[in-house]
Design an enzyme around this catalytic site. Structure first.
Site, PDB file in Angstrom:
ATOM      1  N   GLN A 114       0.828  -1.201   0.000  1.00  0.00           N
ATOM      2  CA  GLN A 114       0.000   0.000   0.000  1.00  0.00           C
ATOM      3  C   GLN A 114       0.870   1.262   0.000  1.00  0.00           C
ATOM      4  O   GLN A 114       0.526   2.265  -0.635  1.00  0.00           O
ATOM      5  CB  GLN A 114      -0.933  -0.011   1.209  1.00  0.00           C
ATOM      6  CG  GLN A 114      -2.005  -1.105   1.127  1.00  0.00           C
ATOM      7  CD  GLN A 114      -2.818  -1.227   2.394  1.00  0.00           C
ATOM      8  OE1 GLN A 114      -2.302  -1.086   3.500  1.00  0.00           O
ATOM      9  NE2 GLN A 114      -4.111  -1.485   2.237  1.00  0.00           N
ATOM     10  N   GLU A 135     -12.839  -0.210 -10.017  1.00  0.00           N
ATOM     11  CA  GLU A 135     -13.407  -1.409 -10.659  1.00  0.00           C
ATOM     12  C   GLU A 135     -13.734  -1.128 -12.129  1.00  0.00           C
ATOM     13  O   GLU A 135     -14.819  -1.423 -12.615  1.00  0.00           O
ATOM     14  CB  GLU A 135     -14.649  -1.885  -9.897  1.00  0.00           C
ATOM     15  CG  GLU A 135     -14.368  -2.381  -8.500  1.00  0.00           C
ATOM     16  CD  GLU A 135     -13.487  -3.633  -8.442  1.00  0.00           C
ATOM     17  OE1 GLU A 135     -12.922  -4.033  -9.488  1.00  0.00           O
ATOM     18  OE2 GLU A 135     -13.345  -4.205  -7.350  1.00  0.00           O
ATOM     19  N   GLU A 190     -25.212 -10.024 -44.937  1.00  0.00           N
ATOM     20  CA  GLU A 190     -26.327 -10.661 -44.251  1.00  0.00           C
ATOM     21  C   GLU A 190     -27.627 -10.018 -44.739  1.00  0.00           C
ATOM     22  O   GLU A 190     -27.772  -8.789 -44.725  1.00  0.00           O
ATOM     23  CB  GLU A 190     -26.184 -10.473 -42.737  1.00  0.00           C
ATOM     24  CG  GLU A 190     -27.291 -11.132 -41.949  1.00  0.00           C
ATOM     25  CD  GLU A 190     -27.259 -10.761 -40.480  1.00  0.00           C
ATOM     26  OE1 GLU A 190     -27.613 -11.609 -39.662  1.00  0.00           O
ATOM     27  OE2 GLU A 190     -26.886  -9.612 -40.173  1.00  0.00           O
ATOM     28  N   ASP A 214     -21.558  -7.549 -33.457  1.00  0.00           N
ATOM     29  CA  ASP A 214     -21.729  -7.245 -34.877  1.00  0.00           C
ATOM     30  C   ASP A 214     -20.509  -7.640 -35.701  1.00  0.00           C
ATOM     31  O   ASP A 214     -20.638  -8.191 -36.799  1.00  0.00           O
ATOM     32  CB  ASP A 214     -22.033  -5.747 -35.059  1.00  0.00           C
ATOM     33  CG  ASP A 214     -23.156  -5.278 -34.149  1.00  0.00           C
ATOM     34  OD1 ASP A 214     -24.319  -5.487 -34.505  1.00  0.00           O
ATOM     35  OD2 ASP A 214     -22.851  -4.752 -33.071  1.00  0.00           O
TER      36      ASP A 214
END
Length: 616
Positions: free
Chosen positions: A120, A233, A427, A528
């Protein structure tokens, strides 16, 4: 002399009433305070036991809105010589400040000094000396408290600074700010800056510094200017939010000469945090990497590790405590392969197209296109693949959630012409049909591929009577395409070095427990670009592909497998057909052909040759 024992010496019969802190038991709080004082870097620093006058709060000082622990702004205080000496030491050394005057709450002992572990102290030193830091830490290692200690020091001794505390959820950011406020309340008044505003989302001090807590979405901090940005986080921020955040907020940090950014997180797969970490460790970015391991935390040993694994799982322990970048176990591409795949920056970017190679004369290319509605819900995307030789290689990609389907056909045609009049495989689902019609009949682009139904063989690449433009991504097409894509990438027959494609592969997972369940993007992510690769991989398994490209990836993979085993005896699955295994294949007319042999096939067969004829 303080009285304490290690956890191995503890006996409930002889140590009744002793309380645990870390990996020791203490007879009283006084014993704990003496023990902690001896662990500090500055062992002669004042404590509440040795210098109580430094920690008292005088009653004649005005409080902020009746809070007796917070000094009101703009008050005149008389400092003693001892306080001035201490103030100077704290201003120069954040570790001295934290270990001497910060307080944390212990369940058994209440308010106690914050004595830092060795790692730390190293973290705080790095935070002070480097503008950009990224920290990879295990769970429950005190990362938030350590970061709060540095932020508190930063705003107290650096006037006019704005600190942003951002987390994947706004509530978590507010919780970290709450810890900072609690630490602030425990400071003596002579160390406090008077408070101008104080609420659950922000704190403003009389020296002009302030702290703002919000979420890590791009819109949450848009337009703000920060002196220090703390991202907690960050691996758990959805990829789209992380991308928007860096686009809107990061420029305000990087443009300053002394602004800072601290990114702290436990890993969560191979996502944007993984990219930031690998770029930092390979020195491709300005971030200083800080890695903490579970064994760096005192009290954690092999027995502790075994206990954690027993309570959770080995995979969870590896991710949350050993800080391994483990992706979902259900990804289409194996986590082992994903972790070994490199990604590189594009050599050129123009009109949202990332180019990884310059177009090469006499090379053949195919562009596979996935069409969205163009209303910011999902992305229209295409990948450009060099199909001149095997291994095939992704050489460019495009992804946008703003381009209109009315504009997309001409845009795609221009790119295709640039890549030596590349083949186009589009597609046809939803608005893809409109794009295909515009390409074929309005723009009259010639190299648009078609597909045709072959009865029991399903949709196949090819033309002729009954064929249609593009390909409809039916369940069968997607299943075959996913199987082929897995084989191509894991056998290194399709090279993918684009980061955005890589990220989508790490979140392209099986949706359900069944082995027949379909693959799709995890919630909050996109697929995608991967779907462009899926329809490409479907095409490589069609008979017409061999005529189009004069290459057969199935045959090459089979040959490679044989060569890998040539020094050893061949496994049964690679023995000649006379070994008795039954092999099935479907011809272009839809007829099923079966060789004689037993019904059971080796385990590797369905994975490697689901859509290929291994007799080639």
């Amino acid at each position: 002399m303080s009285e304490y024992i290690t956890k191995n010496e503890y006996d409930s019969r002889h140590h009744n009433g002793w309380k645990k802190f870390g990996d020791h038991f203490f007879k009283s709080k006084k014993d704990l305070l003496e023990y902690l004082a001896d662990l500090r870097v500055s062992k002669d620093a004042p404590t509440m036991l040795s210098h109580p006058e430094l920690f008292e709060k005088p009653k004649n000082v005005s409080h902020y809105i009746g809070n007796p622990n917070v000094k009101n702004a703009f008050q005149d205080l008389e400092y003693t010589p001892e306080q001035l000496r201490e103030y100077k030491k704290c201003m120069e050394d954040p570790i001295y400040f934290a270990e001497t005057y910060m307080r944390i709450m212990s369940v058994d002992f209440g308010e106690i000094p914050f004595t830092l572990y060795g790692f730390q102290r190293d973290m705080i030193t790095d935070f002070k000396n480097n503008r950009f830091n990224i920290s990879k830490l295990p769970r429950q290692s005190g990362k938030s408290t350590t970061s709060v200690a540095f932020i508190l020091w930063f705003i107290l001794f650096n006037p006019g600074k704005t600190v942003g505390i951002l987390a994947n959820k706004g509530e978590l950011a507010q919780e970290i700010l709450g810890r900072l406020q609690l630490a602030y309340e425990n400071l003596p008044f002579w160390l406090q800056q008077g408070v101008v505003s104080w609420n659950k989302r922000s704190v403003s001090l009389e020296n002009g510094s302030k702290v703002i807590a919000t979420s890590s979405s791009g819109s949450a901090a848009r337009g703000m200017s920060f002196s220090l940005l703390f991202l907690d986080e960050f691996a758990f921020v959805p990829p789209n939010d992380a991308e928007d955040f860096f686009r809107s907020v990061y420029p305000t940090i990087s443009s300053g000469s002394d602004t800072k950014m601290i990114v702290v997180s436990t890993p969560k797969g191979m996502n944007h945090f993984y990219k930031m970490w690998t770029e930092a460790t390979s020195k491709k970015s300005a971030f200083n990497p800080i890695e903490i391991n579970w064994w760096d935390v005192p009290g954690r040993d092999e027995a502790w590790k075994e206990e954690q694994i027993a309570n959770t799982s080995e995979d969870q322990f590896r991710q949350e405590f050993e800080c391994q970048f483990i992706g979902s176990a259900n990804t289409l591409i194996s986590p082992t392969k994903l972790s070994a795949m490199p990604f590189i920056d594009p050599i050129h970017k123009h009109e949202e197209v990332d180019y990884h190679e310059q177009v090469k004369p006499d090379h053949n290319y195919i562009i596979c296109v996935d069409v969205a509605r163009g209303i910011r819900l999902d992305y229209s995307a295409f990948v450009v693949i060099d199909i001149t030789n095997v291994p095939y290689k992704v050489v460019a990609k495009f992804r946008s959630n703003e381009i209109s389907p009315m504009i997309l056909p001409q845009f795609v045609a221009n790119i295709a012409k640039y890549f030596n009049n590349a083949w186009l495989l589009v597609e046809s689902n939803d608005l893809g049909g409109q794009v295909l019609n515009d390409l074929a009949y309005e723009i009259e682009y010639e190299n648009v591929l078609r597909s045709v139904s072959k009865g029991r063989a399903g949709n196949q690449l090819g033309g002729g009577p009954g064929s249609k433009l593009g390909v409809t991504t039916s369940h069968a097409v997607k299943t075959n395409g996913c199987s082929n894509l897995k084989s191509l990438i894991e056998a290194d027959k399709l090279i993918v070095e684009d980061y955005d494609v890589y990220v989508e592969l790490t979140t392209f997972v099986r949706k359900g427990e069944s082995s027949n369940a379909s693959f799709a993007a995890e919630a909050g992510t996109n697929d995608d670009l991967v779907m462009c690769l899926v329809i490409f991989s479907w095409a490589t398994g069609c008979e017409y592909w061999k005529e189009l490209t004069e290459s057969d990836p199935a045959k090459l993979m089979y040959k490679q497998k044989i060569e890998e085993q040539e020094d050893d005896s061949l496994p049964i699955g690679f023995a000649p057909q006379s070994s008795g295994y039954r092999v099935e294949s479907v011809d272009q007319s839809g007829d099923l052909w079966t060789s004689n042999g037993p019904d059971d096939l080796p385990e590797w067969y369905s994975d490697l040759y689901q859509n290929f004829d291994p007799r080639l």
